[in-house]
Design an enzyme around this catalytic site. Structure first.
Site, PDB file in Angstrom:
ATOM      1  N   SER A 119      41.120  47.839  35.758  1.00 13.00           N
ATOM      2  CA  SER A 119      42.372  47.763  34.998  1.00 13.00           C
ATOM      3  C   SER A 119      42.816  46.315  34.832  1.00 13.00           C
ATOM      4  O   SER A 119      42.494  45.448  35.646  1.00 13.00           O
ATOM      5  CB  SER A 119      43.457  48.545  35.751  1.00 13.00           C
ATOM      6  N   TYR A 143      48.279  48.901  43.343  1.00 10.74           N
ATOM      7  CA  TYR A 143      47.254  49.460  42.463  1.00 10.74           C
ATOM      8  C   TYR A 143      46.281  48.378  42.006  1.00 10.74           C
ATOM      9  O   TYR A 143      45.059  48.544  42.080  1.00 10.74           O
ATOM     10  CB  TYR A 143      47.929  50.110  41.257  1.00 10.74           C
ATOM     11  N   LYS A 147      42.234  48.083  42.863  1.00  3.93           N
ATOM     12  CA  LYS A 147      41.204  47.933  41.832  1.00  3.93           C
ATOM     13  C   LYS A 147      40.351  46.688  42.086  1.00  3.93           C
ATOM     14  O   LYS A 147      39.130  46.700  41.926  1.00  3.93           O
ATOM     15  CB  LYS A 147      41.854  47.862  40.448  1.00  3.93           C
TER      16      LYS A 147
END
Length: 319
Positions: A119, A143, A147
């Site tokens: 992402s 998050y 990742k």
């Protein structure tokens, strides 16, 4: 090829599975924590499904076999969900992914191709006006950090010859069908999807000049299919991340596209408000990329945002 897709019950897993069934002769193994559906319109005889927890060693041993020649790793807890529940985000986004990679290492040949869904959230402020692959990721959320951890694993497993991996950093994909998710970016689909179905939607920041880096589902699917044909040595063995192409679209431009396709009635269903927890995450993300690397490797980009809105409207009309 025999292709595994994790997180296959989600939107990206479903559109990729549908495209693989329609455009290739590959066989598919779809897995998720719930039974993933088999996409409509494809050859269901080429699909098998299973549900289970990737952190469960017994499930992994039954899931991962030497017959798998490619894997798309799509499972995950989205941005605001991972921020709200740190333990769950780490377990699903990091622990489950590493367990899967270890199963690949123990069972599959080194020729296994692993496509990891990363992402743009791996980047955090401060950032230059335009982000290139040379910009060092400094995630501004749990998050994004999760990742990034998995991207580094892809790099090292590839460098050591355990498999051939690529990490594709997705732009925000819109317009997604279905219901809102826990992602901070969920409104970027909702503000088109809901009004076109006569339902209201809130935009969590009062700034129509706020830009996002977007990609349509149609273009994402084309780029995922293209990733299967990337040469193993297209990137150095220890640097396997690619920023997938997107386009820069402001909230105002999205509203203009909605009005063009859905009329003033659809536009009137939008509500603008300030949600500080979402705004902090959104403003930590980059707003413009140099996609020279991806375009040079054969990936493609959308020409304008209105096409994504019309694609979604067409899907509603067909339904």
């Amino acid at each position: 090829m025999h292709i595994l897709i994790t997180g296959a019950g989600g939107f990206v897993g479903q559109i990729l599975a549908e495209a693989l069934l329609k455009k290739t002769d590959h066989t598919l193994l779809l897995t998720d924590v719930v039974d993933p559906p088999i996409p409509k319109g494809g050859d269901s005889a080429r699909v098998s499904t299973t549900k289970g927890d990737l952190c469960d060693p017994s499930f992994l041993s039954s899931l991962v076999t030497s017959s798998i020649s490619a894997a798309f790793v799509f499972h995950g807890i989205m941005s605001s969900g991972a921020e709200a529940n740190y333990e769950l985000g780490m377990r699903v986004n990091v622990d489950a992914t590493r367990a899967l990679f270890e199963a690949f290492r123990a069972t599959c040949p080194a020729s296994l191709r692993v496509i990891y869904a990363s992402s743009q959230a791996v980047y955090g402020q401060p950032l230059p006006e335009t982000v290139t692959e040379a910009v060092v990721p400094t995630p501004g959320s749990s998050y994004g950090c999760e990742k990034m951890v998995c991207e580094l694993l892809v790099n090292d497993y590839t460098r050591r010859g355990f498999f051939t991996g690529f990490s594709l950093r997705f732009p925000t994909i819109t317009v997604r069908p279905g219901k809102p998710t826990a992602a901070a970016s969920s409104f970027l689909s909702g503000m088109i999807r809901e009004p076109l179905q006569g339902v209201g939607c809130s935009i969590p920041l009062k700034d129509r000049s706020f830009p996002s880096w977007l990609c349509s589902p149609r273009t994402l699917t084309a780029n995922l299919l293209a990733s299967l044909a990337l040469k193993a040595d297209a990137l150095p063995p220890h640097k396997r991340s690619i920023n997938l192409p997107g386009i820069r679209v402001t909230i105002q431009e999205m509203m203009d596209a909605l009005e063009k396709v859905g009329g003033k009635e659809a536009l009137s269903l939008l509500k603008e408000e300030t949600v500080p927890t979402y705004e902090v995450i959104l403003r930590s993300w980059p707003q413009r990329f140099d996609n020279s690397l991806a375009l040079g490797l054969g990936f493609v980009r959308d020409q304008e945002f209105e096409g994504a809105v019309r694609d979604f409207k067409d899907s509603l009309d067909k339904a």
